[in-house]
Every structure is written in C-alpha cells, then in structure tokens.
Design a protein around this motif. Structure first.
Motif, PDB file in Angstrom:
ATOM      1  N   LEU A 133     -10.487   4.041   9.529  1.00 18.33           N
ATOM      2  CA  LEU A 133      -9.305   4.181   9.143  1.00 18.33           C
ATOM      3  C   LEU A 133      -8.478   3.969  10.457  1.00 18.33           C
ATOM      4  O   LEU A 133      -7.419   3.561  10.435  1.00 18.33           O
ATOM      5  N   VAL A 168      -2.817  -2.057   0.149  1.00 19.70           N
ATOM      6  CA  VAL A 168      -3.434  -3.236  -0.777  1.00 19.70           C
ATOM      7  C   VAL A 168      -3.113  -2.989  -2.256  1.00 19.70           C
ATOM      8  O   VAL A 168      -3.178  -3.966  -2.873  1.00 19.70           O
ATOM      9  N   ALA A 220      -3.745   1.836   4.379  1.00 14.18           N
ATOM     10  CA  ALA A 220      -4.136   0.538   4.205  1.00 14.18           C
ATOM     11  C   ALA A 220      -4.330   0.298   2.763  1.00 14.18           C
ATOM     12  O   ALA A 220      -4.044  -0.603   2.066  1.00 14.18           O
ATOM     13  N   GLU A 221      -4.780   1.406   1.998  1.00 19.40           N
ATOM     14  CA  GLU A 221      -5.086   1.424   0.624  1.00 19.40           C
ATOM     15  C   GLU A 221      -3.780   1.398  -0.123  1.00 19.40           C
ATOM     16  O   GLU A 221      -3.621   0.501  -1.219  1.00 19.40           O
ATOM     17  N   PHE A 281     -11.902  -5.924   1.888  1.00 20.90           N
ATOM     18  CA  PHE A 281     -10.804  -5.127   1.996  1.00 20.90           C
ATOM     19  C   PHE A 281      -9.928  -5.112   3.099  1.00 20.90           C
ATOM     20  O   PHE A 281      -8.543  -5.490   3.291  1.00 20.90           O
ATOM     21  N   ASP A 322      -8.368   0.399  11.698  1.00 19.47           N
ATOM     22  CA  ASP A 322      -7.594  -0.465  10.838  1.00 19.47           C
ATOM     23  C   ASP A 322      -5.960  -0.330  11.443  1.00 19.47           C
ATOM     24  O   ASP A 322      -5.380  -1.096  11.273  1.00 19.47           O
ATOM     25  N   ILE A 331      -1.906  -9.213   4.186  1.00 16.97           N
ATOM     26  CA  ILE A 331      -0.906  -8.618   3.864  1.00 16.97           C
ATOM     27  C   ILE A 331      -0.064  -8.310   5.141  1.00 16.97           C
ATOM     28  O   ILE A 331       1.282  -8.401   5.185  1.00 16.97           O
ATOM     29  N   ILE A 368      -7.966  -8.490   2.967  1.00 15.63           N
ATOM     30  CA  ILE A 368      -6.819  -8.465   2.511  1.00 15.63           C
ATOM     31  C   ILE A 368      -5.629  -7.699   3.144  1.00 15.63           C
ATOM     32  O   ILE A 368      -4.565  -8.413   3.069  1.00 15.63           O
ATOM     33  N   HIS A 369      -6.059  -6.764   3.647  1.00 12.58           N
ATOM     34  CA  HIS A 369      -5.085  -5.784   4.459  1.00 12.58           C
ATOM     35  C   HIS A 369      -4.539  -6.748   5.749  1.00 12.58           C
ATOM     36  O   HIS A 369      -3.235  -6.949   5.921  1.00 12.58           O
ATOM     37  N   SER A 371      -5.208   6.280   1.961  1.00 16.10           N
ATOM     38  CA  SER A 371      -4.969   5.894   3.068  1.00 16.10           C
ATOM     39  C   SER A 371      -3.597   4.839   3.466  1.00 16.10           C
ATOM     40  O   SER A 371      -3.361   4.564   2.307  1.00 16.10           O
TER      41      SER A 371
END
Ligand SMILES: Nc1nc2c(ncn2[C@@H]2O[C@H](COP(=O)(O)OP(=O)(O)OP(=O)(O)O)[C@@H](O)[C@H]2O)c(=O)[nH]1
Ligand SMILES: Nc1ncnc2c1ncn2[C@@H]1O[C@H](COP(=O)(O)OP(=O)(O)OP(=O)(O)O)[C@@H](O)[C@H]1O
Ligand SMILES: [Mg+2]
Ligand SMILES: [Mg+2]
Ligand SMILES: [Zn+2]
Lengths: 232, 273
Positions: free
Chosen positions: B151, A150, A146-147, B101, B154, B108, B104-105, A144
C-alpha cells in the motif's frame, strides 16, 4: 411526483445511502415517501418512519420476481405518495436480479455497489448498471486508495455514468447524491420502464413497458392486493 | 496542479470549544507527526485532511490547498486525488494477482513507463517486508505486513501522490525506520499519526492533540536531534536484548550497564548520526 429508484445487490448499502440522503433532503424541507420492495422480509419501512417520520411502506413480492413486482405496484405507489403529499418517492428494490433494471423513464435510477465486492463485479452486472443514471460506490472506508481507483475504472469500463464514492456508514460524500436527487424532474405520465427484463414469461418480460398492473396480463397484483389472474 | 502547501483551518474539539491551533500549514517536503493519547482525535484529523473537510465533519475543520479551497476534481475522481491515506487496514479485498493489480493501477494513473513503475513498486515494497511478495499470488493472500508495504509503495510510486497520510505505520509489521528513510527520498508532505517516539523525533514538527483539538505545533529543536540520536542508541540495545532472548540466551545485568554507559559516553555528534 419525482421518483428515485435505487437498485443494487443485497447488502450493498442501498438503505444506508437513502437514509443519509433522506435526512439531508428532509432538513431542506423536502417532502418524501419511501417504498421498499423485497421478497419475504425487510424492516426498512419502520426505520424510515421512525427516524425521519416520513410515510414509508413495504411490499413483499413473494412468488413474483421482485423487480417485476415493482413494475406492477409502482403505479399505485406513485399515487399513494402523491396522496401523502410527498414530492419525492424513494424506492429501494430487492436487488436480487442483476439483469432486471426497475428504472423508469424520467425518474432517477441509482445503482448502489459496494467497493468490497469483487473487482470484476461491474462486468457481471447488465442492465441494472448500464441503464442507471448514477452509480454510488459504498464502503470505500474498507478498501485502499488503489482498490478504489481500480474499482472505478472497471465500473466506467462497463457503464459510462457518473460515479460517486461514499462511506455511507459515516455519511461521507453523500452531498453529490443529494444534489442529483434534488435535480430529478417531475415524472411525465404515463411512466414507462427503461429496459425490458430478460426471459419472456410474462407481459413485462415480453417487453410491455407500461407501469401499473392494469396494463399487464397473467399473474399480477396491486399494491394493496394479493396475487390475482388477469386474462385477456 | 502543483501543490506547494496544504492547510488545515482549526475547528472545534470534542467538547465543542474552539481548537487552540487556528491554522496548520504544511509545506511540500515537510515530515509531520500527529501525536496525542488514545482517543484524542489523531485519526479524525488525518481523515479530515483526506476528505478535504469543508466544515462538514464533526470537527468542522476546513482544508485549503495552496491557500484556496481545493478543486472539485480532487474528490470527484480518486485518481486525481493528490492525497493517499494509508489506513490501519492490513487486508486487501481485491482478488487480482499482485502484478496484474499494479499494472491496472499504473494504467489508470497514466504512469509513463508502466512496466518499470510496477517493478519499482514491488522493489520498494520488498525493501519493507521480511518475506518478499510473490507477484503471482492474489492480493488477498498477502500477509498484514506485506499488504501495508505494498500500500505504501503503491501510493508513493504508482500513485505518485504528493501528500501521504500514514496511520500508525509502526503497527504495520514493517520496518518503520527503514520505511521513513525510504520515504524521505521522495519529496512529498508526509503526515504520520504515531505513538512511536522515534518517528516523532525524526519529524520536522509535531502536532499535539487532546480532546479532539489541536493544542500546539512543536517544531523539532536542534537539541532534539541529539536526543533522538541517543534514543536511537538505546533502541539498539533493546533490539539486541530482544534478539538474544529470541536466540535462547541469558542476559547479564553487567552487560546492560556497560552498554548504557556507552550510550552516555557517546559524543553528541556521533549520537546524531
Ligand atoms: N463500513 C461501511 N459499511 C457500510 C457502508 N454502507 C453500508 N454499510 C453497512 O453494510 C450493511 C448493509 O447495508 P444496507 O444499507 O442495509 O444494505 P442494503 O443494500 O439496503 O441491503 P438489503 O436491503 O438487505 O439488500 C450495513 O451493516 C451497513 O451499516 C459503508 O460505506 N461503509
Ligand atoms: N474534533 C472532534 N469533534 C468531534 N468528535 C471528535 C473530534 N475529534 C475526534 N472525535 C471523535 O473521537 C473519537 C476518537 O478519535 P480518533 O479515533 O481520531 O482517536 P485517535 O487519536 O486516532 O485514537 P487511537 O490512538 O486510539 O487510534 C472518534 O469517535 C472521533 O470521531
Ligand atoms: Mg435495505
Ligand atoms: Mg487512531
Ligand atoms: Zn416476468
């Protein structure tokens, strides 16, 4: 001669990236040669010869550490590529040892990592990542947005180098990789290794950075020879 | 960069002919559906948009942002990419716990109010799923529906992406109409690849694909709002029938005819809702 050393863990996509890049380079009239170093089996040389019609060969390291093997044979390989009148030698390593970094000074060091590997992978890799000039992240089609972000953040945390995300399977976003390869300067003799591989068990491990078996002692080999002992 | 409009300049269909639609302009706030039979190139079209195609994909389409070629940074750094593509994947590969997760996102993305942004994302995702997401579990442990819900949440909340592309959200195991309703609260360009007629009818316009080429852009007519309303009532009947079957009940033809008559008799205004 310009040298591109492509490292990265097994199945990270090294061949897939190089294959697309090589096709684009060949389309622009660049003359290429390809060398794959692996332990006991690989068939990439046939793929490059068949698909792109470029001089391609492989070398099995057998009982040697494959990255140490690459240091020994690279001198001969550069000469071979020159005889084949190539402008670029693309070297794909076996990528088995994350601590070894077979990059050479003046060449382009590319590490290929897959976005599908654990989020902490960049932290686990040492010199193979930190001594590279460029990180290519593959398989972004499988993760994705987002992944992706990261993974990049973790990568940049571990090494301050340019990162290019690609879907290498479909040849997407490889143009920036090709541009970097084209910008690689001519090698200046003598070629030297960038870092020292760990564990001092041979002259390479012990910090001698010269490229070519003639500069090393112990159990060595040439591109076209079996292993032999070279004593002092 | 303040995005007002994204355009797709037509290229070539699968057979090599020029696309009948030479240009598709999508403005901020538009809800767009991409429709067409299986294999007609719907996924290809949103991939072209997501990649900022520049005549370098098989369709040879080009993407413009505010009428000009997009800045390089959009592609060079994923966290500067204004487009979020929610693909048909229903698995995460990241092994981190959900909350970590997201944190962290958010970091960023330099989101202000990091903690509350994470809360908002989880709340949004939980509104779309049947079973709430357990924050301590690894991303990889989420169900398919929970994954897609997270998803979407996010991309909308943490990513705050102005352009969101969704591939067949109806197959995600999340409540598609609830999703559409929640999404419409945010001002963005939403592009749905869909086989679902209600999503299509709730969009401002639909792009019709065939043979890999854009055939037409059809704006929703006023009357189609009423059609959509009545189809909604029909949908209600289907849901009701499904629930009764699941509960082990028997169905009577007379009941169904009665309900259908109510759909016909409903005044237009009510049908729209
Ligand atoms: N989906 C997807 N698959 C990819 C991508 N890049 C590589 N692959 C696939 O991953 C597998 C391994 O790729 P290779 O290029 O052979 O990997 P490698 O690093 O050369 O592997 P070794 O030389 O064996 O170490 C192949 O099946 C590729 O098709 C990508 O970006 N996306
Ligand atoms: N303009 C085009 N030029 C060349 N190939 C195309 C074009 N459009 C689509 N294709 C190819 O056609 C195939 C089917 O396209 P795609 O997967 O986008 O269809 P789809 O409408 O999303 O189908 P589904 O409803 O089954 O998901 C793909 O292999 C795609 O690469
Ligand atoms: Mg390989
Ligand atoms: Mg599709
Ligand atoms: Zn050694």
């Amino acid at each position: 001669m310009r040298a591109v050393i492509c490292a990265g863990p097994p199945t990270s996509g090294k061949t897939t990236v190089l294959r697309h890049a090589a096709r684009k380079l060949a389309e622009r009239g660049r003359r290429l040669a390809y060398l794959k170093i692996d332990v006991q089996y690989c068939d990439e040389d046939e793929l490059f010869a068949r698909e792109l019609g470029i001089p391609a060969r492989k070398v099995y390291s057998g009982d040697l550490c494959p990255d140490h093997c690459s240091v020994l044979v690279l001198g001969d390989a550069l000469a071979w590529a020159a005889r084949e009148s190539a402008e670029f030698l693309l070297v794909e390593t076996a990528g088995l040892c994350l601590r070894c970094a077979p990059y050479i000074e003046g060449g382009l060091g590319v590490i290929v990592l897959e976005a599908t590997s654990g989020m902490n992978l960049p932290r686990k890799i040492g010199a193979m990542l930190t001594l590279a000039d460029l990180a290519v992240v593959t398989k972004i089609d499988l993760v994705s947005q987002a992944e992706k972000e990261v993974f990049r953040a973790n990568l940049l945390d571990a090494a301050d180098i340019p990162v290019i995300e690609t879907d290498a399977l479909h040849g997407i976003n490889l143009e920036p990789v090709v541009r970097r390869i084209e910008a690689t300067p001519e090698l200046v003799e003598p070629s030297r290794l960038r870092g020292s591989p760990p564990m001092s068990v041979c002259t390479i491990c012990a910090g001698k950075k010269e490229i070519g078996w003639e500069h090393h002692y112990g159990v060595v080999r040439a591109l076209d020879s079996d292993l032999f002992y070279r004593g002092q | 960069m303040d995005i007002r409009e994204i355009s797709l300049i037509g290229g070539f269909g699968k057979a090599g002919g020029r696309e009948p639609v030479a240009r598709l302009d999508m403005r901020m706030g538009d809800v767009v559906s991409i429709v067409g039979p299986t294999g007609s190139g719907k996924t290809m079209l949103i991939n072209d948009i997501a990649l900022f195609a520049d005549a370098n994909t098989p369709s040879r389409r080009r993407v413009l942002v505010n009428g000009a070629p997009p800045p390089a940074i959009f592609q060079e750094d994923p966290s500067h990419n204004p487009i979020a593509l929610i693909t048909q994947h229903t698995t995460f590969l990241s092994d981190l716990p959900v909350r970590e997760f997201l944190r962290i996102h958010a970091k960023i993305r330099r989101a202000a109010r990091q903690e509350s942004v994470v809360e908002e994302t989880l709340a949004f995702a939980n509104e779309l799923t049947g079973e709430p997401i357990i924050e301590r579990s690894a991303m990889t442990e989420l169900s398919g529906g929970q994954t897609r819900a997270l998803l979407v949440a996010d991309a909308v909340v943490i990513g705050n992406s102005p352009i969101i592309l969704l591939d067949e959200i109806e197959n995600a195991g999340i409540d598609r109409l609830r999703a559409l309703e929640l999404l419409k609260r945010y001002r963005k360009i939403f592009i749905f690849v869909t086989h679902d007629l209600r999503i299509t009818l709730l969009s401002d316009y639909r792009v019709v694909l065939l043979g890999g080429a854009m055939q037409a852009i059809v704006a929703r007519a006023e009357e189609e709002r009423r059609v959509a309303g009545r189809i909604g009532l029909l949908d209600g009947i289907m849901v009701d029938v499904r629930n009764r079957l699941r509960a082990g009940e028997r169905l009577a033809e007379r009941d169904l005819i009665g309900e259908l008559e109510q759909v016909l008799a409903a005044p237009s205004a009510e049908a729209v809702r």
